[in-house]
Design a protein around this motif. Structure first.
Motif, PDB file in Angstrom:
ATOM      1  N   ARG A   1       0.833  -1.212   0.000  1.00 42.88           N
ATOM      2  CA  ARG A   1       0.000   0.000   0.000  1.00 42.88           C
ATOM      3  C   ARG A   1       0.864   1.258   0.000  1.00 42.88           C
ATOM      4  NH1 ARG A   1      -5.192  -1.634   1.598  1.00 42.88           N
ATOM      5  NH2 ARG A   1      -5.309  -3.870   1.126  1.00 42.88           N
ATOM      6  N   GLU A   2       0.262   2.340  -0.432  1.00 41.23           N
ATOM      7  CA  GLU A   2       0.940   3.636  -0.380  1.00 41.23           C
ATOM      8  C   GLU A   2       1.227   4.006   1.083  1.00 41.23           C
ATOM      9  OE1 GLU A   2      -0.039   8.372  -1.212  1.00 41.23           O
ATOM     10  OE2 GLU A   2      -1.498   6.811  -1.745  1.00 41.23           O
ATOM     11  N   VAL A   3       2.430   4.516   1.331  1.00 38.85           N
ATOM     12  CA  VAL A   3       2.806   4.974   2.668  1.00 38.85           C
ATOM     13  C   VAL A   3       2.715   6.507   2.671  1.00 38.85           C
ATOM     14  CG1 VAL A   3       4.581   5.021   4.450  1.00 38.85           C
ATOM     15  CG2 VAL A   3       4.351   3.011   2.975  1.00 38.85           C
ATOM     16  N   PRO A   4       1.675   7.068   3.285  1.00 36.85           N
ATOM     17  CA  PRO A   4       1.524   8.533   3.279  1.00 36.85           C
ATOM     18  C   PRO A   4       2.622   9.206   4.099  1.00 36.85           C
ATOM     19  CG  PRO A   4      -0.515   7.422   3.903  1.00 36.85           C
ATOM     20  CD  PRO A   4       0.581   6.401   3.980  1.00 36.85           C
ATOM     21  N   PRO A   5       2.815  10.505   3.900  1.00 35.22           N
ATOM     22  CA  PRO A   5       3.784  11.219   4.738  1.00 35.22           C
ATOM     23  C   PRO A   5       3.344  11.218   6.206  1.00 35.22           C
ATOM     24  CG  PRO A   5       2.489  12.756   3.399  1.00 35.22           C
ATOM     25  CD  PRO A   5       2.180  11.382   2.902  1.00 35.22           C
ATOM     26  N   VAL A   6       4.328  11.080   7.087  1.00 30.05           N
ATOM     27  CA  VAL A   6       4.040  11.077   8.528  1.00 30.05           C
ATOM     28  C   VAL A   6       3.739  12.491   8.991  1.00 30.05           C
ATOM     29  CG1 VAL A   6       5.024  10.639  10.809  1.00 30.05           C
ATOM     30  CG2 VAL A   6       5.475   9.056   8.933  1.00 30.05           C
ATOM     31  N   LEU A   7       2.738  12.636   9.837  1.00 34.15           N
ATOM     32  CA  LEU A   7       2.453  13.928  10.457  1.00 34.15           C
ATOM     33  C   LEU A   7       3.113  13.958  11.831  1.00 34.15           C
ATOM     34  CD1 LEU A   7       0.005  13.447   8.375  1.00 34.15           C
ATOM     35  CD2 LEU A   7      -1.121  15.265   9.671  1.00 34.15           C
ATOM     36  N   GLU A   8       3.898  14.995  12.081  1.00 33.82           N
ATOM     37  CA  GLU A   8       4.580  15.122  13.371  1.00 33.82           C
ATOM     38  C   GLU A   8       3.584  15.500  14.455  1.00 33.82           C
ATOM     39  OE1 GLU A   8       7.742  14.425  13.891  1.00 33.82           O
ATOM     40  OE2 GLU A   8       8.122  13.983  11.776  1.00 33.82           O
ATOM     41  N   GLY A   9       3.702  14.829  15.590  1.00 30.81           N
ATOM     42  CA  GLY A   9       2.795  15.110  16.684  1.00 30.81           C
ATOM     43  C   GLY A   9       3.460  14.958  18.028  1.00 30.81           C
ATOM     44  N   ALA A  10       2.654  14.780  19.052  1.00 26.99           N
ATOM     45  CA  ALA A  10       3.145  14.599  20.424  1.00 26.99           C
ATOM     46  C   ALA A  10       2.146  13.697  21.133  1.00 26.99           C
ATOM     47  CB  ALA A  10       3.293  15.946  21.124  1.00 26.99           C
ATOM     48  N   TRP A  11       2.261  13.637  22.467  1.00 28.09           N
ATOM     49  CA  TRP A  11       1.349  12.798  23.240  1.00 28.09           C
ATOM     50  C   TRP A  11       0.123  13.574  23.705  1.00 28.09           C
ATOM     51  CZ3 TRP A  11       3.083   8.530  21.741  1.00 28.09           C
ATOM     52  CH2 TRP A  11       4.407   8.110  21.876  1.00 28.09           C
ATOM     53  N   SER A  12      -0.214  14.657  23.040  1.00 24.03           N
ATOM     54  CA  SER A  12      -1.272  15.531  23.535  1.00 24.03           C
ATOM     55  C   SER A  12      -2.441  15.633  22.563  1.00 24.03           C
ATOM     56  CB  SER A  12      -0.714  16.939  23.774  1.00 24.03           C
ATOM     57  OG  SER A  12      -0.351  17.530  22.535  1.00 24.03           O
ATOM     58  N   ALA A  13      -3.610  15.991  23.113  1.00 21.59           N
ATOM     59  CA  ALA A  13      -4.778  16.231  22.275  1.00 21.59           C
ATOM     60  C   ALA A  13      -4.564  17.447  21.379  1.00 21.59           C
ATOM     61  CB  ALA A  13      -6.016  16.426  23.151  1.00 21.59           C
ATOM     62  N   ASP A  14      -3.829  18.441  21.878  1.00 18.06           N
ATOM     63  CA  ASP A  14      -3.546  19.631  21.064  1.00 18.06           C
ATOM     64  C   ASP A  14      -2.809  19.260  19.788  1.00 18.06           C
ATOM     65  OD1 ASP A  14      -4.792  21.367  22.753  1.00 18.06           O
ATOM     66  OD2 ASP A  14      -2.970  22.042  23.762  1.00 18.06           O
ATOM     67  N   SER A  15      -1.801  18.404  19.918  1.00 15.68           N
ATOM     68  CA  SER A  15      -1.038  18.022  18.724  1.00 15.68           C
ATOM     69  C   SER A  15      -1.918  17.215  17.772  1.00 15.68           C
ATOM     70  CB  SER A  15       0.197  17.199  19.118  1.00 15.68           C
ATOM     71  OG  SER A  15      -0.152  15.894  19.532  1.00 15.68           O
ATOM     72  N   GLY A  16      -2.798  16.379  18.320  1.00 19.05           N
ATOM     73  CA  GLY A  16      -3.715  15.633  17.479  1.00 19.05           C
ATOM     74  C   GLY A  16      -4.690  16.542  16.759  1.00 19.05           C
ATOM     75  N   HIS A  17      -5.117  17.584  17.446  1.00 18.10           N
ATOM     76  CA  HIS A  17      -6.055  18.535  16.834  1.00 18.10           C
ATOM     77  C   HIS A  17      -5.391  19.257  15.671  1.00 18.10           C
ATOM     78  CE1 HIS A  17      -8.609  22.158  16.461  1.00 18.10           C
ATOM     79  NE2 HIS A  17      -9.575  21.354  16.889  1.00 18.10           N
ATOM     80  N   ARG A  18      -4.140  19.670  15.850  1.00 14.25           N
ATOM     81  CA  ARG A  18      -3.432  20.340  14.756  1.00 14.25           C
ATOM     82  C   ARG A  18      -3.279  19.415  13.551  1.00 14.25           C
ATOM     83  NH1 ARG A  18      -0.515  22.319  19.231  1.00 14.25           N
ATOM     84  NH2 ARG A  18       1.087  20.704  18.993  1.00 14.25           N
ATOM     85  N   ALA A  19      -2.913  18.164  13.813  1.00 11.10           N
ATOM     86  CA  ALA A  19      -2.770  17.197  12.724  1.00 11.10           C
ATOM     87  C   ALA A  19      -4.125  16.913  12.087  1.00 11.10           C
ATOM     88  CB  ALA A  19      -2.149  15.906  13.246  1.00 11.10           C
ATOM     89  N   GLY A  20      -5.166  16.830  12.913  1.00  7.41           N
ATOM     90  CA  GLY A  20      -6.498  16.560  12.394  1.00  7.41           C
ATOM     91  C   GLY A  20      -6.999  17.655  11.465  1.00  7.41           C
ATOM     92  N   GLU A  21      -6.647  18.906  11.754  1.00  7.34           N
ATOM     93  CA  GLU A  21      -7.033  20.012  10.874  1.00  7.34           C
ATOM     94  C   GLU A  21      -6.412  19.846   9.493  1.00  7.34           C
ATOM     95  OE1 GLU A  21      -7.912  23.829  13.690  1.00  7.34           O
ATOM     96  OE2 GLU A  21      -5.801  23.339  13.335  1.00  7.34           O
ATOM     97  N   LEU A  22      -5.169  19.351   9.453  1.00 10.80           N
ATOM     98  CA  LEU A  22      -4.514  19.101   8.166  1.00 10.80           C
ATOM     99  C   LEU A  22      -5.152  17.916   7.453  1.00 10.80           C
ATOM    100  CD1 LEU A  22      -0.773  19.555   9.236  1.00 10.80           C
ATOM    101  CD2 LEU A  22      -2.214  21.204   8.018  1.00 10.80           C
ATOM    102  N   LEU A  23      -5.400  16.849   8.189  1.00 10.04           N
ATOM    103  CA  LEU A  23      -5.975  15.644   7.589  1.00 10.04           C
ATOM    104  C   LEU A  23      -7.373  15.897   7.048  1.00 10.04           C
ATOM    105  CD1 LEU A  23      -4.812  13.111  10.316  1.00 10.04           C
ATOM    106  CD2 LEU A  23      -4.024  13.165   7.945  1.00 10.04           C
TER     107      LEU A  23
END
Length: 353
Positions: free
Chosen positions: A221-243
């Motif tokens: 399968r295609e391997v998408p680019p990794v999104l940099e994050g952390a162990w926090s909901a804030d980092s997930g929210h930032r990544a989620g806005e991009l996704l």
């Protein structure tokens, strides 16, 4: 190590067992064996230790006698001052396991994992007569610092989640957990899986990314680019806005449950429903994950079992001289790796066609 290279005891503090070991040029465990009149100590070594005790005016804490008998012994825990769920849960599980086993636990928190801080933390634990230490800090800098600090303190260390760096380690197979999560999403029919990884420098984050990549590559399968994050909901929210801006995203493997929570929130704010539009999987199975909206599919780490196993292994190190010998000795206690479990809830589903 000679006494000339060892800093003197701080003013107001009497000489410690560490000071005696340094003066005599032996390990802390050798001093302990001399204090306990144990056999298998060479006459010359015993004499050097006794002379160092006399020269320094060392007086043994009565608590050490209990440790020598194996009853009410003390195990040290060196961990970060962070309140992150993983390290905090492991430390709490160690404490519960120690209570059940009738073992005393001393916990030392370190803010920065430089050599001086790690050496200071280890020394404080050894001065409380900890004959072994559990290191709960799955970050690269902690083990780089340990490599420089441990020879100065000469305490055997059991590593928890050290990425294989620790000579003796207890861990959960992070790669296997990531593989479970990604394979679950592929089995549901998703073409590929995006990944919001944990912070750089954390072994667990690196291993989860590796497991994610391995499954996608093995499936062709295609391997998408990794999104940099952390162990926090804030980092997930930032990544989620991009996704949320990428229409072809239908499945996300998040660094941990907190990160997944942020991803789900960001997707919802952009009008993308979980799991109708995007499936999301977390990692850890925190107690709240079953009550997320929707309840979160995640990978469970049994922190209670990890704590019990770590305590059991470190006590074996204490009981077996082969694991407590001088620096450089082959560890008599081997590493243990526990397996994670996929917990399927309602944040994952087959993609719409």
């Amino acid at each position: 190590m000679s006494a000339l290279t060892t800093p003197p005891s701080p003013p107001g503090r009497g000489p410690s067992i560490t000071d005696v070991a340094a003066r005599a040029g032996v390990s802390i465990q050798t001093v302990s064996r001399v204090l306990n009149s144990a056999p298998k100590v060479a006459a010359g070594t015993r004499q050097r230790v006794l002379e160092a005790i006399t020269e320094l005016g060392y007086r043994r804490n009565p608590a050490a006698r209990a440790l020598a008998t194996g009853r009410g012994g003390l195990v040290g825990v060196l961990t970060s001052s962070s309140a992150l769920y993983g390290p905090a849960s492991i430390t709490a599980a160690l404490g519960l396991a120690a209570t059940e086993a009738g073992v005393h636990l001393a916990v030392e928190h370190v803010v920065d994992f430089d050599v001086a801080s790690v050496q200071h933390g280890l020394s404080r634990l050894v001065d409380q007569y900890a004959e072994a230490v559990v290191l709960v800090a799955p970050v690269q800098e902690a083990y780089e610092a340990l490599a420089g600090a441990q020879p100065l303190v000469q305490v055997p260390v059991l590593a928890v989640s050290s990425g294989g760096v620790g000579a003796t380690e207890v861990s959960v197979d992070q790669r296997a957990g990531a593989r479970l999560a990604v394979q679950h999403l592929l089995d549901l029919g998703h073409e590929t899986v995006w990944h919001v990884r944990g912070p750089r420098g954390w072994y667990e984050a690196d291993q989860r990314e590796e497991g994610w990549r391995e499954v996608l590559q093995a499936a062709g399968r295609e391997v998408p680019p990794v999104l940099e994050g952390a162990w926090s909901a804030d980092s997930g929210h930032r990544a989620g806005e991009l996704l949320a801006r990428v229409p072809e995203v239908t499945a996300v493997f998040a660094a941990n449950d907190s990160c997944a929570l942020g991803v789900v929130r960001a997707l919802a704010e952009r009008g993308r429903s979980v799991p109708d539009d995007v499936s999301v999987v977390g990692f850890d199975d925190v107690p709240e994950s079953a009550h997320f909206l929707p309840p979160l599919t995640t990978v469970r780490q049994e922190f209670s079992e990890l704590g019990r196993t770590a305590l059991r292994q470190v006590l074996r190190m204490v009981e077996g001289d082969g694991a407590l010998g001088d620096a450089g000795a082959e560890p008599a206690v081997r590493s243990v790796q526990l397996q994670p479990e996929l917990v399927v809830r309602r944040s994952t589903a087959a993609p719409h066609r």
